[in-house]
Design a protein around this motif. Sequence first.
Motif, PDB file in Angstrom:
ATOM      1  N   ASN A  44      -9.319 124.641 -14.687  1.00 28.45           N
ATOM      2  CA  ASN A  44      -8.461 125.562 -15.431  1.00 28.45           C
ATOM      3  C   ASN A  44      -8.947 125.832 -16.854  1.00 28.45           C
ATOM      4  O   ASN A  44      -9.037 126.999 -17.273  1.00 28.45           O
ATOM      5  N   PRO A  45      -9.282 124.797 -17.652  1.00 30.71           N
ATOM      6  CA  PRO A  45      -9.806 125.097 -18.992  1.00 30.71           C
ATOM      7  C   PRO A  45     -11.110 125.876 -18.951  1.00 30.71           C
ATOM      8  O   PRO A  45     -11.352 126.739 -19.808  1.00 30.71           O
ATOM      9  N   ALA A  46     -11.964 125.585 -17.969  1.00 30.73           N
ATOM     10  CA  ALA A  46     -13.251 126.280 -17.878  1.00 30.73           C
ATOM     11  C   ALA A  46     -13.052 127.769 -17.610  1.00 30.73           C
ATOM     12  O   ALA A  46     -13.789 128.608 -18.148  1.00 30.73           O
ATOM     13  N   VAL A  47     -12.077 128.106 -16.776  1.00 27.60           N
ATOM     14  CA  VAL A  47     -11.792 129.520 -16.520  1.00 27.60           C
ATOM     15  C   VAL A  47     -11.380 130.222 -17.815  1.00 27.60           C
ATOM     16  O   VAL A  47     -11.842 131.331 -18.122  1.00 27.60           O
ATOM     17  N   SER A  48     -10.509 129.569 -18.590  1.00 21.81           N
ATOM     18  CA  SER A  48     -10.068 130.177 -19.850  1.00 21.81           C
ATOM     19  C   SER A  48     -11.228 130.322 -20.829  1.00 21.81           C
ATOM     20  O   SER A  48     -11.320 131.320 -21.547  1.00 21.81           O
ATOM     21  N   VAL A  49     -12.124 129.337 -20.858  1.00 22.44           N
ATOM     22  CA  VAL A  49     -13.295 129.436 -21.713  1.00 22.44           C
ATOM     23  C   VAL A  49     -14.145 130.637 -21.309  1.00 22.44           C
ATOM     24  O   VAL A  49     -14.662 131.381 -22.152  1.00 22.44           O
ATOM     25  N   ARG A  50     -14.307 130.860 -19.998  1.00 15.35           N
ATOM     26  CA  ARG A  50     -15.091 132.007 -19.534  1.00 15.35           C
ATOM     27  C   ARG A  50     -14.435 133.316 -19.948  1.00 15.35           C
ATOM     28  O   ARG A  50     -15.108 134.267 -20.339  1.00 15.35           O
ATOM     29  N   VAL A  51     -13.102 133.387 -19.871  1.00 12.88           N
ATOM     30  CA  VAL A  51     -12.414 134.617 -20.259  1.00 12.88           C
ATOM     31  C   VAL A  51     -12.654 134.910 -21.735  1.00 12.88           C
ATOM     32  O   VAL A  51     -13.048 136.021 -22.117  1.00 12.88           O
ATOM     33  N   PHE A  52     -12.426 133.926 -22.594  1.00 15.93           N
ATOM     34  CA  PHE A  52     -12.563 134.162 -24.027  1.00 15.93           C
ATOM     35  C   PHE A  52     -14.012 134.345 -24.447  1.00 15.93           C
ATOM     36  O   PHE A  52     -14.287 134.884 -25.520  1.00 15.93           O
ATOM     37  N   ALA A  53     -14.960 133.908 -23.616  1.00 13.04           N
ATOM     38  CA  ALA A  53     -16.370 134.132 -23.930  1.00 13.04           C
ATOM     39  C   ALA A  53     -16.726 135.614 -23.871  1.00 13.04           C
ATOM     40  O   ALA A  53     -17.704 136.043 -24.483  1.00 13.04           O
ATOM     41  N   HIS A  54     -15.943 136.393 -23.131  1.00 13.69           N
ATOM     42  CA  HIS A  54     -16.221 137.826 -23.003  1.00 13.69           C
ATOM     43  C   HIS A  54     -15.487 138.645 -24.055  1.00 13.69           C
ATOM     44  O   HIS A  54     -15.602 139.873 -24.071  1.00 13.69           O
ATOM     45  N   LEU A  55     -14.723 137.984 -24.923  1.00 14.85           N
ATOM     46  CA  LEU A  55     -13.877 138.706 -25.857  1.00 14.85           C
ATOM     47  C   LEU A  55     -14.290 138.413 -27.285  1.00 14.85           C
ATOM     48  O   LEU A  55     -14.795 137.349 -27.605  1.00 14.85           O
ATOM     49  N   GLY A  56     -14.059 139.378 -28.145  1.00 14.95           N
ATOM     50  CA  GLY A  56     -14.234 139.153 -29.568  1.00 14.95           C
ATOM     51  C   GLY A  56     -12.874 138.963 -30.201  1.00 14.95           C
ATOM     52  O   GLY A  56     -12.110 138.089 -29.827  1.00 14.95           O
ATOM     53  N   GLU A  57     -12.548 139.793 -31.170  1.00 14.22           N
ATOM     54  CA  GLU A  57     -11.231 139.734 -31.788  1.00 14.22           C
ATOM     55  C   GLU A  57     -10.188 140.469 -30.951  1.00 14.22           C
ATOM     56  O   GLU A  57      -9.000 140.295 -31.150  1.00 14.22           O
ATOM     57  N   VAL A  58     -10.641 141.314 -30.025  1.00 11.16           N
ATOM     58  CA  VAL A  58      -9.720 142.069 -29.173  1.00 11.16           C
ATOM     59  C   VAL A  58      -9.471 141.249 -27.912  1.00 11.16           C
ATOM     60  O   VAL A  58     -10.220 141.328 -26.953  1.00 11.16           O
ATOM     61  N   ARG A  59      -8.424 140.455 -27.899  1.00  9.64           N
ATOM     62  CA  ARG A  59      -8.280 139.501 -26.801  1.00  9.64           C
ATOM     63  C   ARG A  59      -6.847 139.202 -26.418  1.00  9.64           C
ATOM     64  O   ARG A  59      -6.602 138.374 -25.545  1.00  9.64           O
ATOM     65  N   THR A  60      -5.856 139.826 -27.035  1.00  6.45           N
ATOM     66  CA  THR A  60      -4.473 139.492 -26.725  1.00  6.45           C
ATOM     67  C   THR A  60      -4.132 139.856 -25.292  1.00  6.45           C
ATOM     68  O   THR A  60      -3.625 139.043 -24.523  1.00  6.45           O
ATOM     69  N   LEU A  61      -4.403 141.103 -24.898  1.00  5.15           N
ATOM     70  CA  LEU A  61      -4.095 141.546 -23.543  1.00  5.15           C
ATOM     71  C   LEU A  61      -4.948 140.801 -22.517  1.00  5.15           C
ATOM     72  O   LEU A  61      -4.440 140.291 -21.515  1.00  5.15           O
ATOM     73  N   ALA A  62      -6.249 140.732 -22.771  1.00  2.00           N
ATOM     74  CA  ALA A  62      -7.145 140.078 -21.818  1.00  2.00           C
ATOM     75  C   ALA A  62      -6.819 138.600 -21.678  1.00  2.00           C
ATOM     76  O   ALA A  62      -6.866 138.036 -20.580  1.00  2.00           O
ATOM     77  N   GLY A  63      -6.459 137.941 -22.790  1.00  2.00           N
ATOM     78  CA  GLY A  63      -6.084 136.537 -22.715  1.00  2.00           C
ATOM     79  C   GLY A  63      -4.769 136.339 -21.980  1.00  2.00           C
ATOM     80  O   GLY A  63      -4.609 135.381 -21.207  1.00  2.00           O
ATOM     81  N   ALA A  64      -3.818 137.230 -22.175  1.00  2.00           N
ATOM     82  CA  ALA A  64      -2.526 137.106 -21.505  1.00  2.00           C
ATOM     83  C   ALA A  64      -2.654 137.285 -19.995  1.00  2.00           C
ATOM     84  O   ALA A  64      -1.886 136.700 -19.222  1.00  2.00           O
ATOM     85  N   MET A  65      -3.629 138.063 -19.567  1.00  2.00           N
ATOM     86  CA  MET A  65      -3.768 138.313 -18.137  1.00  2.00           C
ATOM     87  C   MET A  65      -4.248 137.084 -17.364  1.00  2.00           C
ATOM     88  O   MET A  65      -4.166 137.053 -16.136  1.00  2.00           O
ATOM     89  N   VAL A  66      -4.740 136.059 -18.073  1.00  2.00           N
ATOM     90  CA  VAL A  66      -5.063 134.813 -17.384  1.00  2.00           C
ATOM     91  C   VAL A  66      -3.808 134.245 -16.724  1.00  2.00           C
ATOM     92  O   VAL A  66      -3.840 133.742 -15.598  1.00  2.00           O
ATOM     93  N   THR A  67      -2.680 134.324 -17.441  1.00  2.00           N
ATOM     94  CA  THR A  67      -1.408 133.858 -16.874  1.00  2.00           C
ATOM     95  C   THR A  67      -1.068 134.627 -15.612  1.00  2.00           C
ATOM     96  O   THR A  67      -0.613 134.054 -14.614  1.00  2.00           O
ATOM     97  N   SER A  68      -1.296 135.942 -15.639  1.00  2.00           N
ATOM     98  CA  SER A  68      -0.999 136.758 -14.459  1.00  2.00           C
ATOM     99  C   SER A  68      -1.883 136.379 -13.279  1.00  2.00           C
ATOM    100  O   SER A  68      -1.408 136.271 -12.149  1.00  2.00           O
ATOM    101  N   THR A  69      -3.173 136.159 -13.528  1.00  2.00           N
ATOM    102  CA  THR A  69      -4.076 135.833 -12.422  1.00  2.00           C
ATOM    103  C   THR A  69      -3.731 134.485 -11.806  1.00  2.00           C
ATOM    104  O   THR A  69      -3.825 134.310 -10.593  1.00  2.00           O
ATOM    105  N   ILE A  70      -3.329 133.515 -12.644  1.00  2.00           N
ATOM    106  CA  ILE A  70      -2.919 132.216 -12.107  1.00  2.00           C
ATOM    107  C   ILE A  70      -1.710 132.387 -11.195  1.00  2.00           C
ATOM    108  O   ILE A  70      -1.629 131.783 -10.111  1.00  2.00           O
ATOM    109  N   ASN A  71      -0.758 133.216 -11.603  1.00  2.00           N
ATOM    110  CA  ASN A  71       0.437 133.407 -10.789  1.00  2.00           C
ATOM    111  C   ASN A  71       0.174 134.293  -9.585  1.00  2.00           C
ATOM    112  O   ASN A  71       0.880 134.199  -8.583  1.00  2.00           O
ATOM    113  N   VAL A  72      -0.846 135.159  -9.663  1.00  2.00           N
ATOM    114  CA  VAL A  72      -1.283 135.859  -8.449  1.00  2.00           C
ATOM    115  C   VAL A  72      -1.770 134.833  -7.435  1.00  2.00           C
ATOM    116  O   VAL A  72      -1.446 134.894  -6.244  1.00  2.00           O
ATOM    117  N   GLY A  73      -2.552 133.862  -7.918  1.00  2.00           N
ATOM    118  CA  GLY A  73      -2.994 132.790  -7.034  1.00  2.00           C
ATOM    119  C   GLY A  73      -1.832 131.975  -6.500  1.00  2.00           C
ATOM    120  O   GLY A  73      -1.813 131.579  -5.333  1.00  2.00           O
TER     121      GLY A  73
END
Length: 422
Positions: free
Chosen positions: A307-336
Amino acid sequence: MPWAIYVLGFAIFAQGTSEFMLAGLLPEMAAELGVSVPTAGLLISAYALGMVAGAPVLAMATLRLPRRTSLLAFLGVFVLMHVAGALTPGYEVLFATRLLGAIASAGFFGVAAVAAVDLVPENARGRAIAIVIGGITVSTILGVPGGTFLGQYLGWRSAFWTVALLCAVALVGVAMALPGRSNAGPVPGLREELRSLSSLGLWIAYGTSALTFSSMMATFSYLGTMLTGTTGLSEAWVPAVLALFGVGSLIGITIGGRVADAHTFRTLTVGMAGVVLASSGIALGASYPVVVIALVPLLGGFGLATNPAVSVRVFAHLGEVRTLAGAMVTSTINVGNTLAPWLGGLVISAGFGYPSAAWAGAGMALAALGMVALGAFVSTAASSSRRPPAALDAPPTPTPDSRHASSAGPQDRTKRSRASRP
């Protein structure tokens, strides 16, 4: 690690308790509310639906607010919804409070993840996220059995009052621990936030998130039924075995948080390979209690380590623009979380028995490994394209003195050499 990180983890523990506690309260709730147990079970589905939709929507709706303000607002709504749920006499109102409470909780999850990342250096992001998300794991160990206990002895409404109280304490903690200043730097607009979702690697990370979580939950969703129906354990043993899953999950997410920053892809690979082996072992040894009991904590440990590694991968693709993209991690976990019991139920309904859910989990873990390999390939290719080409070997640039020396005749060089002697 700032103590605000632990406060956020406690707040997510309190909310996670609400998410999972209904599993042990459905019969009592159904009887008092005058509905069937399956209808009462829709209260769980309502919560999952709210979690999927709420994170990106509320993250964007509160984009220009200070994060502490947003988190306090979400917690305040969550407390009110649980007070209303504890007081309501009817199923319909309770359903609405579950949906609205889940939306608020999803907003909290999304903003909390971004806030946690901003509170620590870049090389500590995995550990910070592990502590925050670890609140969910603790809720499976303490919250769910505690909610079931309260429901059995004090009525199901007492569990709702307890969650409201815990979240009120978390609200005070967030108000004291998090900085009250506005978000640092200019706040990106909606267009920039949507543009941040255009990265292929980001969507691979989202797919990895959904598959890693669902691969574990496919087995776990039907574990209790398998323990009594196939393994032959009595119902009294089920809570203890499920608690072992929670303990393994806590150990896994702790270890994963410590190594995810430095070894992201290796953590994902080892974690999913472990889920394949643990799920396959449970499916093959479902009739043997010793085998199942030994493998259940390993399933949780390997699964949550990713789980932490997935979040690290998400934030590795983001700069300062990350609120929406970071929040969608919660959505993908609940999709699973939604996908796992559905797929597990399909193979069980097809007549393959409860152990077949574990085979479904192993299959999803294999798919997750493929996604991890794809993500590693895309990441390597992107790094290669950004790396400047190696400089070609070229003769050194001549200095004025060297040019003068090279153009001098043999006699001039001899005279200069003699002049330099003592």
